[in-house]
Design a protein around this motif. Structure first.
Motif, PDB file in Angstrom:
ATOM      1  N   PRO A  33       0.799  -1.239   0.000  1.00 28.30           N
ATOM      2  CA  PRO A  33       0.000   0.000   0.000  1.00 28.30           C
ATOM      3  C   PRO A  33       0.829   1.286   0.000  1.00 28.30           C
ATOM      4  N   ALA A  34       2.073   1.214   0.467  1.00 27.56           N
ATOM      5  CA  ALA A  34       2.883   2.443   0.540  1.00 27.56           C
ATOM      6  C   ALA A  34       3.414   2.884  -0.828  1.00 27.56           C
ATOM      7  N   TYR A  35       3.416   1.951  -1.822  1.00 31.24           N
ATOM      8  CA  TYR A  35       4.018   2.274  -3.118  1.00 31.24           C
ATOM      9  C   TYR A  35       3.023   2.909  -4.075  1.00 31.24           C
ATOM     10  N   LEU A  36       3.589   3.492  -5.140  1.00 33.07           N
ATOM     11  CA  LEU A  36       2.743   3.987  -6.219  1.00 33.07           C
ATOM     12  C   LEU A  36       2.333   2.807  -7.097  1.00 33.07           C
ATOM     13  N   TYR A  37       1.108   2.878  -7.609  1.00 32.00           N
ATOM     14  CA  TYR A  37       0.671   1.844  -8.544  1.00 32.00           C
ATOM     15  C   TYR A  37      -0.324   2.475  -9.512  1.00 32.00           C
ATOM     16  N   LYS A  38       0.028   2.402 -10.799  1.00 30.07           N
ATOM     17  CA  LYS A  38      -0.724   3.090 -11.856  1.00 30.07           C
ATOM     18  C   LYS A  38      -2.242   2.820 -11.787  1.00 30.07           C
ATOM     19  N   PHE A  50      -4.940   4.133   8.574  1.00 26.61           N
ATOM     20  CA  PHE A  50      -5.646   3.016   7.959  1.00 26.61           C
ATOM     21  C   PHE A  50      -4.668   2.279   7.069  1.00 26.61           C
ATOM     22  N   TYR A  51      -4.753   0.998   7.134  1.00 27.76           N
ATOM     23  CA  TYR A  51      -3.847   0.160   6.369  1.00 27.76           C
ATOM     24  C   TYR A  51      -4.643  -1.071   5.979  1.00 27.76           C
ATOM     25  N   SER A  52      -4.740  -1.312   4.701  1.00 26.17           N
ATOM     26  CA  SER A  52      -5.502  -2.470   4.267  1.00 26.17           C
ATOM     27  C   SER A  52      -4.603  -3.293   3.346  1.00 26.17           C
ATOM     28  N   THR A  53      -4.105  -4.391   3.858  1.00 28.53           N
ATOM     29  CA  THR A  53      -3.137  -5.201   3.103  1.00 28.53           C
ATOM     30  C   THR A  53      -3.678  -5.581   1.727  1.00 28.53           C
ATOM     31  N   TYR A  54      -4.920  -6.011   1.703  1.00 27.04           N
ATOM     32  CA  TYR A  54      -5.500  -6.427   0.420  1.00 27.04           C
ATOM     33  C   TYR A  54      -6.456  -5.398  -0.173  1.00 27.04           C
ATOM     34  N   GLY A  55      -6.481  -4.198   0.392  1.00 22.23           N
ATOM     35  CA  GLY A  55      -7.319  -3.145  -0.181  1.00 22.23           C
ATOM     36  C   GLY A  55      -6.830  -2.829  -1.588  1.00 22.23           C
TER      37      GLY A  55
END
Ligand SMILES: Cc1ncc(COP(=O)(O)O)c(C=O)c1O
Length: 394
Positions: free
Chosen positions: A72-77, A276-281
């Protein structure tokens, strides 16, 4: 071990499973392990809005080369693309999306966002409603949930339907105290068997929330993505929510995903203050499914809305001619349809008999059944399902 036995032994459920093992889905049909074909008037309860097995979407998802997982911390297009899409299609000034795995998490984030933004801890919602199964979501759901879990969140107040001028007066009394973080509700309350608020209630609710500094959260987990004849049910009332919760039809069943979209101001107030942190969000494959599904819905919006409104009239007309054994109240907005009886148990009997005869839909609270057919259901399929419903209701 057979599926039924394994399920009974290893799968935790609130109620025993139906004796129905689904192995295939296609358009408005489901198929069981015995080879029986069912007309699906349930569509996963507002999930499969554009029908099962959409070739265009399935092709897009299968061709997309996405990473297996992105932290979640990274950028993803694709996250940026989906968030932008949601900002473009949702009403009002909703702009920033929080990533969630489904509806409950989307609601939970919305409640936390409202507390963080307003620094208030009181919630107002609609009596009897359902917003998910977390402690927060259950706290703003039906008061009945408090008989199961005594220590849900305190300071949750409920407005009793019908949602009319009187209910708006009740709302004002609660808001006047100046300590409510948010009013949360479905704009068309599917979980109450398609309770349709009066326009005056909705416009007063919006104005009153603004006046008393309370956020307006529209839970469009069930109503979103065309279900009620508009892309979002808030649009029927010209509502501009501060926060909107989305899931279910966001992927059409082609992935699991939820979203909480908020205005820039609400989202901003959570920066650095809110965790908020959602591993699979927004799991990459689900994100592709949501993008493909939303693009499909937007591209075919006119056609889907036309069919939804035509089929809505057809369902209501047919249902109003069914010789139900007890007086029925029929409510519909688009293809969210609820039929309510005074007599408890009758709705469940109809659902069970219809299932045996090859049509699937679900009961609600013992007195209601709801129908949520695909928005692109063909008239001949609707007719066949309704012919069966008519027979089993006798
Ligand atoms: C209006 C509404 N909100 C929230 C939820 C919870 O969604 P999920 O089951 O994806 O957690 C539901 C589920 O039925 C719903 O109908």
């Amino acid at each position: 071990m057979k599926v039924k036995e394994s399920d009974k032994k290893f799968l935790a459920r609130d109620l025993p499973a139906e004796d129905l093992e689904i192995i295939k889905s296609d358009g408005s049909f489901l198929f069981d392990s015995k080879g029986k074909k069912y007309i699906d008037f349930l569509m996963g309860w507002c999930v499969g809005n554009i029908g099962w097995g959409n070739k265009e979407i399935k092709k897009k998802i299968s061709q997309y080369k996405c990473p297996d997982y992105v932290n979640p911390a990274y950028l993803y297009k694709s996250w940026a693309e989906l968030a932008k899409l949601l900002a473009q299609i949702t009403p009002g000034n909703l702009q920033k999306s929080f990533r969630a795995t489904g509806g409950t998490e989307a609601v939970e984030i919305a409640l936390q966002a409202a507390m963080s933004h307003t620094k208030r801890y009181k919630f107002i919602s609609i009596e009897g409603s359902y917003h998910g199964h977390s402690i927060g979501a259950m706290s703003v759901g039906s008061s009945d949930f408090r008989s199961w879990y005594k220590n849900l969140l305190p300071n949750c107040y409920k407005i009793k339907p019908p949602l009319d001028d009187k209910a708006a007066d009740q709302l004002e009394t609660l808001l006047k105290e100046g300590d409510a973080a948010a009013l949360i509700m479905e704009p068309i309350v599917c979980n109450l068997g398609v309770e349709i608020p009066k326009k005056e209630f909705m416009s007063r609710a919006q104005a009153l929330c603004k006046k008393y500094g309370t956020l307006l959260i529209m839970d469009e987990v069930a109503t979103g993505f065309g279900r009620t004849g508009k892309l979002f049910a808030s649009e029927h009332f010209g509502i501009k929510p501060d926060i909107m919760c989305l899931a279910k039809g966001i992927t059409g069943g082609y992935g699991g995903l939820g979203a909480t979209i908020a205005t820039e101001e609400v989202a901003k107030s959570m920066e650095y203050e809110f965790s908020f942190y959602s591993t699979y969000g927004w799991y990459p494959l689900s994100t592709e499914a949501a993008i493909a599904n939303i693009k499909y819905i937007v591209k075919h919006k006119g056609q889907l809305e036309k069919n939804t409104n035509e089929m809505s009239k057809y369902f209501v007309d047919r249902l109003s001619h069914v010789k139900f054994r007890y007086p029925a109240k029929i409510r519909a907005k688009g293809l969210a349809i609820g039929v309510e009886f005074e007599h408890a148990g009758y709705a469940n009997q109809i659902v069970a008999k219809a299932q045996k005869s090859g049509v699937l839909f679900s009961p609600l609270n013992n007195k209601i059944f709801t129908l949520f057919p695909a928005l692109n259901i063909e008239k001949k399929v609707a007719k066949k399902g309704l012919d069966i419903l008519e027979k089993v209701a006798l």
